[in-house]
Design a protein around this motif. Structure first.
Motif, PDB file in Angstrom:
ATOM      1  N   ILE A  22     -29.337 -49.271  49.006  1.00 24.44           N
ATOM      2  CA  ILE A  22     -29.634 -48.507  47.792  1.00 24.44           C
ATOM      3  C   ILE A  22     -28.360 -47.818  47.310  1.00 24.44           C
ATOM      4  O   ILE A  22     -28.028 -47.862  46.122  1.00 24.44           O
ATOM      5  CB  ILE A  22     -30.766 -47.485  48.045  1.00 24.44           C
ATOM      6  N   GLY A  25     -25.987 -50.096  45.528  1.00 27.85           N
ATOM      7  CA  GLY A  25     -26.480 -50.756  44.323  1.00 27.85           C
ATOM      8  C   GLY A  25     -27.082 -52.123  44.577  1.00 27.85           C
ATOM      9  O   GLY A  25     -27.512 -52.795  43.650  1.00 27.85           O
ATOM     10  N   HIS A  26     -27.129 -52.539  45.833  1.00 26.40           N
ATOM     11  CA  HIS A  26     -27.742 -53.829  46.162  1.00 26.40           C
ATOM     12  C   HIS A  26     -29.224 -53.818  45.778  1.00 26.40           C
ATOM     13  O   HIS A  26     -29.739 -54.798  45.262  1.00 26.40           O
ATOM     14  CB  HIS A  26     -27.561 -54.126  47.654  1.00 26.40           C
ATOM     15  N   TYR A  27     -29.904 -52.712  46.063  1.00 27.40           N
ATOM     16  CA  TYR A  27     -31.267 -52.484  45.595  1.00 27.40           C
ATOM     17  C   TYR A  27     -31.172 -51.439  44.498  1.00 27.40           C
ATOM     18  O   TYR A  27     -30.578 -50.384  44.683  1.00 27.40           O
ATOM     19  CB  TYR A  27     -32.177 -51.977  46.709  1.00 27.40           C
ATOM     20  N   ARG A  28     -31.785 -51.719  43.366  1.00 27.28           N
ATOM     21  CA  ARG A  28     -31.666 -50.850  42.196  1.00 27.28           C
ATOM     22  C   ARG A  28     -32.982 -50.170  41.845  1.00 27.28           C
ATOM     23  O   ARG A  28     -34.050 -50.631  42.234  1.00 27.28           O
ATOM     24  CB  ARG A  28     -31.164 -51.652  41.004  1.00 27.28           C
ATOM     25  N   PHE A  29     -32.874 -49.110  41.060  1.00 18.60           N
ATOM     26  CA  PHE A  29     -34.027 -48.348  40.613  1.00 18.60           C
ATOM     27  C   PHE A  29     -35.098 -49.272  40.037  1.00 18.60           C
ATOM     28  O   PHE A  29     -34.810 -50.135  39.203  1.00 18.60           O
ATOM     29  CB  PHE A  29     -33.595 -47.324  39.552  1.00 18.60           C
ATOM     30  N   GLN A  31     -36.692 -51.655  41.478  1.00 16.97           N
ATOM     31  CA  GLN A  31     -36.761 -52.963  42.122  1.00 16.97           C
ATOM     32  C   GLN A  31     -37.780 -52.936  43.256  1.00 16.97           C
ATOM     33  O   GLN A  31     -37.857 -51.985  44.026  1.00 16.97           O
ATOM     34  CB  GLN A  31     -35.391 -53.345  42.676  1.00 16.97           C
ATOM     35  N   GLY A  79     -31.443 -45.020  42.569  1.00 11.57           N
ATOM     36  CA  GLY A  79     -30.524 -46.141  42.562  1.00 11.57           C
ATOM     37  C   GLY A  79     -29.496 -46.036  41.473  1.00 11.57           C
ATOM     38  O   GLY A  79     -29.188 -44.949  41.025  1.00 11.57           O
ATOM     39  N   THR A  80     -29.012 -47.155  41.010  1.00 14.56           N
ATOM     40  CA  THR A  80     -27.863 -47.156  40.121  1.00 14.56           C
ATOM     41  C   THR A  80     -28.194 -47.492  38.670  1.00 14.56           C
ATOM     42  O   THR A  80     -27.320 -47.445  37.833  1.00 14.56           O
ATOM     43  CB  THR A  80     -26.820 -48.160  40.623  1.00 14.56           C
ATOM     44  N   THR A  81     -29.424 -47.830  38.348  1.00 15.98           N
ATOM     45  CA  THR A  81     -29.712 -48.236  36.979  1.00 15.98           C
ATOM     46  C   THR A  81     -30.103 -47.057  36.094  1.00 15.98           C
ATOM     47  O   THR A  81     -29.436 -46.753  35.132  1.00 15.98           O
ATOM     48  CB  THR A  81     -30.826 -49.295  36.957  1.00 15.98           C
ATOM     49  N   ALA A  85     -26.273 -42.903  41.070  1.00 17.32           N
ATOM     50  CA  ALA A  85     -26.174 -43.625  42.336  1.00 17.32           C
ATOM     51  C   ALA A  85     -26.088 -42.644  43.490  1.00 17.32           C
ATOM     52  O   ALA A  85     -25.461 -41.604  43.390  1.00 17.32           O
ATOM     53  CB  ALA A  85     -24.950 -44.535  42.335  1.00 17.32           C
TER      54      ALA A  85
END
Length: 96
Positions: A22, A25-29, A31, A79-81, A85
Motif C-alpha cells: 500500500i 502504491g502497488h495497491y491503490r485506494f 482497489q 493509498g496513492t490515488t 500516500a
C-alpha cells in the motif's frame, strides 16, 4: 498468549507485505485486494483472512465490503490515488 491487540505470529509477514505494498502504491485506494493470491502467497486459509486483515482494518488501511464494486472482499482505504500516500515509516509507526 496473545493479547487482543497482538498480531498473530503467522500473520506478521502478510501484514508487513500488505502495508508495504500500500505504501509503495502497488495497491491503490479503492482497489480490491487479491485475497486468494495473498492467501496462497502467505499460506492463509479462507477462514484465516479475518484474523490476518484485523490489524490492517483497525489501522484503516483496508476495509471489508460484502457488496464491493468487484464483489465481496477487502478494499484499500488508504493509498496513492485519492488520498495521500502512506510511507513505510508512517505505516510502521501505526503497527502495534
Amino acid at each position: 498468549m496473545l493479547g487482543p491487540n497482538d498480531l498473530h505470529p503467522d500473520d506478521v509477514a502478510f501484514d508487513t507485505a500488505v502495508r508495504d505494498r500500500i505504501a509503495s502504491g502497488h495497491y491503490r485506494f479503492g482497489q480490491a485486494l487479491p485475497s486468494g493470491l495473498l492467501g496462497v502467497e502467505f499460506g492463509l486459509e479462507s477462514d484465516q483472512f479475518d484474523r490476518a486483515f484485523r490489524h490492517l482494518m483497525r489501522d484503516a488501511l483496508v476495509r471489508h465490503d460484502a457488496r464491493g464494486p468487484f464483489g465481496p472482499g477487502y478494499y484499500v482505504t488508504l493509498g496513492t490515488t485519492s488520498r495521500p500516500a502512506m510511507t513505510p515509516q508512517s505505516l510502521s509507526a501505526r503497527r502495534p
